[in-house]
Design an enzyme around this catalytic site. Structure first.
Site, PDB file in Angstrom:
ATOM      1  N   SER A 136       2.349 -39.631  -2.648  1.00 14.14           N
ATOM      2  CA  SER A 136       3.437 -38.700  -2.351  1.00 14.14           C
ATOM      3  C   SER A 136       3.785 -38.824  -0.879  1.00 14.14           C
ATOM      4  O   SER A 136       2.937 -39.227  -0.057  1.00 14.14           O
ATOM      5  CB  SER A 136       2.995 -37.264  -2.653  1.00 14.14           C
ATOM      6  OG  SER A 136       3.908 -36.307  -2.124  1.00 14.14           O
ATOM      7  N   TYR A 149      -3.078 -30.181  -3.361  1.00 17.28           N
ATOM      8  CA  TYR A 149      -2.262 -31.329  -3.760  1.00 17.28           C
ATOM      9  C   TYR A 149      -2.150 -32.335  -2.616  1.00 17.28           C
ATOM     10  O   TYR A 149      -2.362 -33.546  -2.810  1.00 17.28           O
ATOM     11  CB  TYR A 149      -0.871 -30.856  -4.186  1.00 17.28           C
ATOM     12  CG  TYR A 149       0.060 -31.972  -4.593  1.00 17.28           C
ATOM     13  CD1 TYR A 149      -0.023 -32.536  -5.859  1.00 17.28           C
ATOM     14  CD2 TYR A 149       1.016 -32.466  -3.710  1.00 17.28           C
ATOM     15  CE1 TYR A 149       0.829 -33.579  -6.237  1.00 17.28           C
ATOM     16  CE2 TYR A 149       1.864 -33.492  -4.079  1.00 17.28           C
ATOM     17  CZ  TYR A 149       1.772 -34.042  -5.342  1.00 17.28           C
ATOM     18  OH  TYR A 149       2.622 -35.069  -5.711  1.00 17.28           O
TER      19      TYR A 149
END
Length: 241
Positions: A136, A149
């Site tokens: 990400s 996350y």
């Protein structure tokens, strides 16, 4: 990489970016095996002609089941795409659900490492192979609202970079795919500008075809530029969210 004629295992291919990715890979002549944990979405993906293995990769048992299901199969490409944003924010009054956070850590980080380890012998046996780890933009600089996350994606980014160095000069190419905020169920309710999942998948596939080390997609390209100039500035921008 020449994709046509290859066999790929793509985790999390029944929804979001993965659902677009498996279709675009199939259009390129790839035989796709995918996994999912939602029975309805698994059934719908099978109805579209894909081989789907139902497995919850947020658990050791689910990862073991997927590994057992593909044992002995010829696999040229492993795409570790499955992920979750299960997280906690202490600015809220409720305490986090730690079991859910633990499952998210296992899914985002442990599962890719287990799958890479299990499939390394078959990948080494192929004339040309590839590992794709989907991290990400938040692996570069975290946001305050997603500490778990961001931590898992940063850890997977670090693992990917080290793995690429280990496999340098071998038949296995290692690609890190860094998506921005993408229009999926996982990002529903966010006000951010979102990239369509189909476009994100298209850029992943293009990076695979050119044997790129990284696929910096959408706004992640800008983030990488800012981070290269001033890591502190990149962190200060994203940490507010």
């Amino acid at each position: 990489m020449q994709l046509s004629g290859k066999t790929a295992l793509v985790t999390g291919g029944t929804d979001g970016i993965g659902a677009q990715l498996i279709r675009q890979l199939r259009d390129k002549g790839v035989t796709v095996i995918t996994s999912g944990r939602n029975p309805e979405r698994c059934a719908a993906t099978r109805a579209d002609g894909f081989e789907v293995i139902e497995a919850d990769l947020g658990t050791p048992q689910g990862v073991a089941a997927l590994i057992a299901a593909v044992a002995g199969r010829t696999i040229d490409i492993l795409v570790n795409n499955a992920g979750t944003s299960a997280d906690h924010d202490f600015r809220n009054q409720d305490l986090p659900d730690l079991p859910t956070a633990d499952a998210g850590i296992f899914l985002n980080l442990n599962a890719p490492i287990h799958l890479i380890t299990a499939l390394m012998p078959t990948l080494r046996s192929r004339p040309e192979a590839m590992i794709v780890n989907v991290t990400s933009g938040l692996a570069i600089a975290p946001r305050a609202g997603g500490p778990v996350y961001c931590a898992t994606k940063a850890a997977l980014r670090s693992y990917t970079q080290a793995l690429r160095r280990q496999l340098r000069g071998s038949n296995i190419h290692v690609l890190e795919a860094l998506p921005p905020v993408v229009e999926t169920k996982m990002t529903a309710g966010r006000d951010n500008r979102k990239m369509p999942a189909a476009e994100c998948a298209r850029q992943f596939v293009a990076a695979m075809e050119r044997n790129a080390d990284e696929a910096n997609v959408g706004l992640v390209k800008l983030l990488q530029v800012v981070h290269s100039i001033s890591p502190k500035l990149a962190r200060s921008v994203l940490i507010r969210f």
